[in-house]
Design a protein around this motif. Structure first.
Motif, short mmCIF file in Angstrom:
data_model
loop_
_atom_site.label_atom_id
_atom_site.label_comp_id
_atom_site.label_asym_id
_atom_site.label_seq_id
_atom_site.Cartn_x
_atom_site.Cartn_y
_atom_site.Cartn_z
N TRP A 154 7.13 13.70 -0.44
CA TRP A 154 7.19 12.50 -1.27
C TRP A 154 7.17 11.22 -0.44
N ASP A 155 6.96 11.33 0.86
CA ASP A 155 6.92 10.16 1.75
C ASP A 155 5.48 9.76 2.03
N VAL A 156 5.25 8.46 2.01
CA VAL A 156 3.93 7.91 2.33
C VAL A 156 4.10 6.92 3.46
N THR A 157 3.29 7.06 4.50
CA THR A 157 3.30 6.12 5.61
C THR A 157 1.91 5.50 5.70
N VAL A 158 1.88 4.16 5.71
CA VAL A 158 0.62 3.42 5.76
C VAL A 158 0.60 2.56 7.01
N VAL A 159 -0.51 2.62 7.75
CA VAL A 159 -0.73 1.77 8.91
C VAL A 159 -1.89 0.85 8.57
N GLY A 210 0.82 -1.21 0.00
CA GLY A 210 0.00 0.00 0.00
C GLY A 210 0.85 1.26 0.00
N ALA A 211 1.93 1.26 0.78
CA ALA A 211 2.82 2.42 0.79
C ALA A 211 3.49 2.60 -0.57
N LEU A 212 3.91 1.50 -1.18
CA LEU A 212 4.53 1.59 -2.51
C LEU A 212 3.53 2.06 -3.57
N ALA A 213 2.30 1.54 -3.50
CA ALA A 213 1.28 1.94 -4.47
C ALA A 213 0.93 3.41 -4.31
N ALA A 214 0.82 3.86 -3.08
CA ALA A 214 0.50 5.27 -2.84
C ALA A 214 1.65 6.17 -3.26
N ASP A 221 -6.00 10.38 -5.95
CA ASP A 221 -5.73 10.31 -4.53
C ASP A 221 -4.78 9.14 -4.28
N ALA A 222 -3.58 9.44 -3.81
CA ALA A 222 -2.57 8.39 -3.62
C ALA A 222 -3.01 7.39 -2.57
N CYS A 223 -3.61 7.85 -1.51
CA CYS A 223 -4.02 6.94 -0.43
C CYS A 223 -5.19 6.05 -0.83
#
Length: 120
Positions: free
Chosen positions: A86-91, A49-53, A62-64
Motif C-alpha cells: 500500500w506504499d507508493v514512492t515517487v521520484v 503524485g504519491a498521494l494521487a497514486a 494504473d496508480a503510477c
C-alpha cells in the motif's frame, strides 16, 4: 597634495564599480530564487503524485499513471514510481535554467501510504 583636476572622474569609476557589484549580487539572488522555486515545484509534484497514486491503488487503473499525468501537467518529470503493498514512492525531477551558470537538475522524493502503528 594632488590637485582637484587629477581626481576628476574618480567618483564615476567608483560608482560604476559599485553598480557592477550590485548587479552581480542581484543576479546571484535571482538565480538562487529560481532554484528554490524549482525545488518547491518538484516537491509539490512528488507529494501530490504519491498521494494521487496511493489514492488510486484501490481502483483498477494504473496508480503510477496518475502520478505521471500530474507531473506532465506541471511540466515536471516523474523519474520513478514504485508501489510496494500500500506504499507508493515517487521520484520527480526538473531542470532549472540558470542561464550562463548552468542547468542543475532538482530532484524530490515523496512517499504515501498507511501509517504503521507502534506499540505503546
Amino acid at each position: 597634495m594632488t590637485s582637484p583636476r587629477a581626481e576628476r572622474g574618480a567618483a564615476t569609476v567608483t560608482a560604476c564599480l559599485a553598480l557592477t557589484a550590485l548587479l552581480a549580487a542581484t543576479l546571484l539572488f535571482v538565480q538562487v530564487g529560481v532554484v528554490i522555486v524549482a525545488r518547491h515545484r518538484v516537491q509539490a509534484v512528488a507529494d501530490l503524485g504519491a498521494l494521487a497514486a496511493a489514492g488510486a491503488l484501490t481502483a483498477e487503473t494504473d496508480a503510477c499513471a496518475r502520478a505521471r499525468d500530474l507531473g506532465q501537467r506541471m511540466r515536471v518529470r516523474v523519474r520513478s514510481c514504485t508501489v510496494v503493498g500500500w506504499d507508493v514512492t515517487v521520484v520527480a525531477e526538473v531542470t532549472a535554467s540558470l542561464g550562463p551558470l548552468g542547468t542543475p537538475d532538482v530532484r524530490a522524493v515523496a512517499r504515501a501510504g498507511p501509517v504503521e502503528e507502534h506499540d505503546k
